[in-house]
Design an enzyme around this catalytic site. Structure first.
Site, PDB file in Angstrom:
ATOM      1  N   THR A 199       0.945  -1.481   0.091  1.00  0.00           N
ATOM      2  CA  THR A 199      -0.109   0.088   0.167  1.00  0.00           C
ATOM      3  C   THR A 199       1.250   1.335   0.058  1.00  0.00           C
ATOM      4  OG1 THR A 199      -1.688  -1.097   1.215  1.00  0.00           O
ATOM      5  CG2 THR A 199      -1.826   1.419   1.365  1.00  0.00           C
ATOM      6  N   LYS A 247      -6.639   1.363  -3.823  1.00  0.00           N
ATOM      7  CA  LYS A 247      -6.108   0.866  -1.840  1.00  0.00           C
ATOM      8  C   LYS A 247      -6.473   1.751  -1.489  1.00  0.00           C
ATOM      9  CE  LYS A 247      -4.510  -3.069   0.806  1.00  0.00           C
ATOM     10  NZ  LYS A 247      -3.682  -3.281   0.514  1.00  0.00           N
TER      11      LYS A 247
END
Lengths: 306, 306
Positions: B101, B177
């Site tokens: 991420t 995300k």
């Protein structure tokens, strides 16, 4: 009162939820009399074949059951026990089905007042929205004595898809509803924060909806409310002011219990900002419109009618 | 690299996600070499039949594809382009599948660095947790050139149940995300706030779980994480520190974009409080334990082993 057909029921509060419940009962063949402070709401119920009364007591005449779907505990108290209140006019042994969102303490206090005058009381908050109310498909989170469940059963059977029986103690129904509203309110505010942020990041928000509803970031409210934002349609299915009220009740209980509720506190502020921006009576997805106004973001807007 | 069997793949980062992905690829018959800074993680991969390397470059020798599943952008940069980095050792025209991420800007920057040395780059964050990683059932939110998708396809086919193709621009995968993590993190903190508040209100929290998961207050995270609290089991399926990190990234982007994210900000504080209380490496449902500690609440506790 053992079958729907034989039942005489009063309904106080003919807003979108109460109106839907009243209609479902009329369809089931019950003798239903409605009352609302708002004459327009009464007109609407009349237009749909309902009978209306001039005050709560008149709606309660000979009622086996009284459904109260007003805004809060104070209104519930007033329409039941105030001047021309319903409680005095009901059949002794009849049941009050109390569906406004309120604190557990208020529910207990009202149940005690009902008992004093020989009435049963079902603490019976509802969930599901106006469309499900009209279809008789609500969820009811109910608590009360066995007797009160028995007396309320014909009404519950007609208005609800699911009835959770949460024990004998009035206040349990209210508590479950409070927990549900905490989550629901925070999830709406969060859905609005996430979808506007996605827009700011330059994402296709229709695609965001598709991906998120299939991912771990999903919530019931994200799935239900974001389509209003994608359509730019803020016609109130449930209004911002419902959550300034309900999260206000949650926050009040938190303070009374000395229990910190930071997520609730911030979500409440976001609903208050949205109401302050003039959108209190619009759909609760308007939190996204408020954020868009503040941040200068272009969200889809309602197509203008011809 | 057109079939899984013919593929040579390196995996950098053998934490629970990377290990699961690497195992799924080994099962599919790929030639997989793994690397992790933590020798224990390498031992585990070896024990499950994997081949390990002494540094990222060794894991990347002749690799058609390099899966990078480390903690953040800085680590991704270091293992790819630092000393003994993987990028220099890969086949020219090979693809970096970057799954940590990170901010969209970091993803764009790393993609540009990969292009400079003749490598493809797929911005490919993952969702689903360790169990789904091991089963090859992840969700991948990916963006990159057509070529990078083609080169990555054999790996994606093996590790993912669903691959969202979010366009040619690296940074889109990262953005999706980020939006997912915003929602997921806030929903975990909110689930913990709601279930502890329910306990304080004297409710049966097993029954709360049953009612809420069937009501409008539900979220994917409420449904998934509250059972950890009911069982008193805080073995990390996903740790608190994942969300101090990921919500930290979300908050940083919000500040960089001058975009207010109040729900995110408070949820981040709740994860930080939980980490500060010594539970950073425990399951992220530990936010409920932190609240219980602060408020003197009795939650279920882990049964003590013999």
């Amino acid at each position: 009162m053992t079958t729907a057909e034989a039942a005489t029921v009063g309904v106080i509060g003919l807003g979108s939820m109460g109106l839907g419940m009243a209609q479902a009962m009329v369809r089931a063949g019950m003798r239903v009399t409605g009352y609302d402070v708002n004459p327009q709401a009464m007109k609407e119920f009349s237009a749909r074949g309902g009978r209306v009364a001039a005050h709560p007591a008149a709606a309660a005449e000979d009622a086996d059951a009284m459904v109260v779907v007003v805004v809060n505990a104070a209104q519930t108290d007033a329409v039941l026990f105030g001047a021309s209140g319903a409680a005095a006019a009901m059949k002794r042994g009849g049941v009050i089905i109390s569906s406004a969102t309120m604190s557990p303490d208020d529910a207990r206090r009202l149940a005690a007042k009902a008992a004093e005058v020989g009435l049963l009381y079902l603490d019976a908050p509802i969930s599901g929205g106006a469309a499900k109310a009209a279809e008789g498909q609500l969820t009811v989170m109910a608590s009360g004595s066995k007797e009160s469940f028995v007396r309320a059963r014909p009404v519950l059977d007609v208005v609800a898809h699911t009835v959770y029986e949460l024990g004998a103690d009035p206040g349990m129904g209210a508590s479950f509803k409070i927990v549900n509203q905490l989550l629901a309110g925070v999830h709406i505010a969060t859905a609005c924060e996430a979808i506007t942020f996605a827009k700011r990041l330059g994402l296709d928000i229709e695609l965001v909806y598709k991906v998120i509803t299939a991912s771990a970031g999903n919530s019931w409210m994200f799935q239900d409310r974001v389509p209003h934002i994608l359509a730019g349609d803020y016609t109130p299915r449930s209004a911002v002011d419902i959550f300034t009220k309900d999260l206000g009740i949650v926050a009040d209980i938190g303070r009374a219990e000395k229990f910190p509720l930071p997520m609730t506190a911030i979500a409440l502020q976001m609903f208050l900002m949205t109401a302050a921006a003039g959108m209190g009576r619009d759909d609760d997805a308007s939190v996204a419109r408020m954020i868009a106004q503040v941040t200068g973001l272009d969200l889809p807007s309602t197509p203008v009618a011809d």
